[in-house]
Scaffold this motif. Sequence first.
Motif, short mmCIF file in Angstrom:
data_model
loop_
_atom_site.label_atom_id
_atom_site.label_comp_id
_atom_site.label_asym_id
_atom_site.label_seq_id
_atom_site.Cartn_x
_atom_site.Cartn_y
_atom_site.Cartn_z
N UNK A 141 26.83 -24.39 28.98
CA UNK A 141 26.25 -25.10 30.11
C UNK A 141 25.74 -26.48 29.71
N UNK A 142 25.13 -26.58 28.52
CA UNK A 142 24.67 -27.88 28.03
C UNK A 142 25.84 -28.83 27.81
N UNK A 143 26.95 -28.29 27.30
CA UNK A 143 28.14 -29.10 27.08
C UNK A 143 28.71 -29.61 28.40
N UNK A 144 28.64 -28.76 29.45
CA UNK A 144 29.17 -29.16 30.74
C UNK A 144 28.32 -30.26 31.38
N UNK A 170 23.56 -15.10 25.49
CA UNK A 170 22.76 -16.14 26.15
C UNK A 170 22.82 -17.45 25.39
N UNK A 171 22.82 -17.36 24.07
CA UNK A 171 22.93 -18.58 23.25
C UNK A 171 24.24 -19.30 23.50
N UNK A 172 25.32 -18.52 23.55
CA UNK A 172 26.64 -19.12 23.81
C UNK A 172 26.70 -19.70 25.21
N UNK A 173 26.17 -18.98 26.19
CA UNK A 173 26.20 -19.44 27.57
C UNK A 173 25.41 -20.72 27.74
N UNK A 174 24.23 -20.79 27.10
CA UNK A 174 23.40 -21.99 27.19
C UNK A 174 24.12 -23.18 26.56
N UNK A 232 30.93 -20.46 31.69
CA UNK A 232 29.81 -19.93 30.92
C UNK A 232 29.81 -18.42 30.85
N UNK A 233 30.16 -17.77 31.99
CA UNK A 233 30.09 -16.31 32.07
C UNK A 233 31.18 -15.65 31.23
N UNK A 234 32.41 -16.19 31.28
CA UNK A 234 33.52 -15.57 30.56
C UNK A 234 33.24 -15.37 29.07
N UNK A 235 32.98 -16.45 28.32
CA UNK A 235 32.66 -16.28 26.89
C UNK A 235 31.37 -15.49 26.65
N UNK A 236 30.38 -15.67 27.55
CA UNK A 236 29.10 -14.99 27.37
C UNK A 236 29.25 -13.47 27.44
N UNK A 237 29.91 -12.98 28.48
CA UNK A 237 30.08 -11.53 28.63
C UNK A 237 31.04 -10.99 27.58
N UNK A 254 12.66 -20.52 34.15
CA UNK A 254 13.83 -21.23 33.59
C UNK A 254 14.44 -22.16 34.62
N UNK A 255 14.59 -21.67 35.86
CA UNK A 255 15.16 -22.51 36.92
C UNK A 255 14.26 -23.70 37.21
#
Length: 267
Positions: free
Chosen positions: A263-266, A256-260, A212-217, A64-65
């Motif tokens: 991140x895409x929005x950022x 993961x879907x929400x986090x991605x 990303x982490x806040x909403x994801x977790x 992924x990276x």
Amino acid sequence: MQTEARVGVAAEGGPRALNSEPKKHKQLQRQHQQSQMGTVSHLVAGGVAGALSKTCTAPLARLTILFQLQGMHSDVATLKKASIWHEASRVIREEGFSALWKGNLVTIAHRLPYSSVNFYAYERYKQLLHMIPGLEIQRKSAGVDLLVHFVGGGLAGITAASATYPLDLVRTCLAAQTNVIYYRGIHHALKTISREAGVFGLYKGLGATLLGVGPSIAISFSVYESLRSFWQSRRPHDSTVAVSLACGSLSGIASSTVKQGVLQALH
């Protein structure tokens, strides 16, 4: 006679009252020890679970990276040819099979404290939220439970990510290395980044990570708790392990879907 009776009652009650004090003290000590054991179990279980899960998925994490780096430095034609199998074959051919786990040691070093803090903070935040007067009365309400899981999970994720972010940064730097080796290990990477960018350089990108982490977790914990409660209410005799795995997988996909997306929005 009445005076003697009263004295007798007082005399009998005195030793009983004195004997009850050590019992209460022992009960308090026992409760404190159980609380400490619960804290340790949360920390250890969370850390071990996080380390095992990350070790199993380390090849996918590294690919992924590498894909993300290709997206930043490659043209459109190159990106069209990219695939997981093609990239995995290239890594194995150029760096060896074990290179799929490159950076996994620092991943474990990061995941052990991260998962421990995450699970421990989640339990503590839940307790604090349940102590709020309005929420304490409606503790058995499904809506209140969902709110507590969501807010508690979000706060726990932010706490854990903030506490362990330097290791996360080093993990990404080591995993992103291909043929050119710039960082020789965890200690060297921490030392080099601190020397070149200062101590605050170890927290570069923390704000975007927390977004990303806040909403994801938050979604991960709330989906997991909701699915598990629903499942156990309908099928109480199912295996606890199977229920946890299924609910954990679905909650992981959702988070993961929400986090991605964040991140895409950022970007």
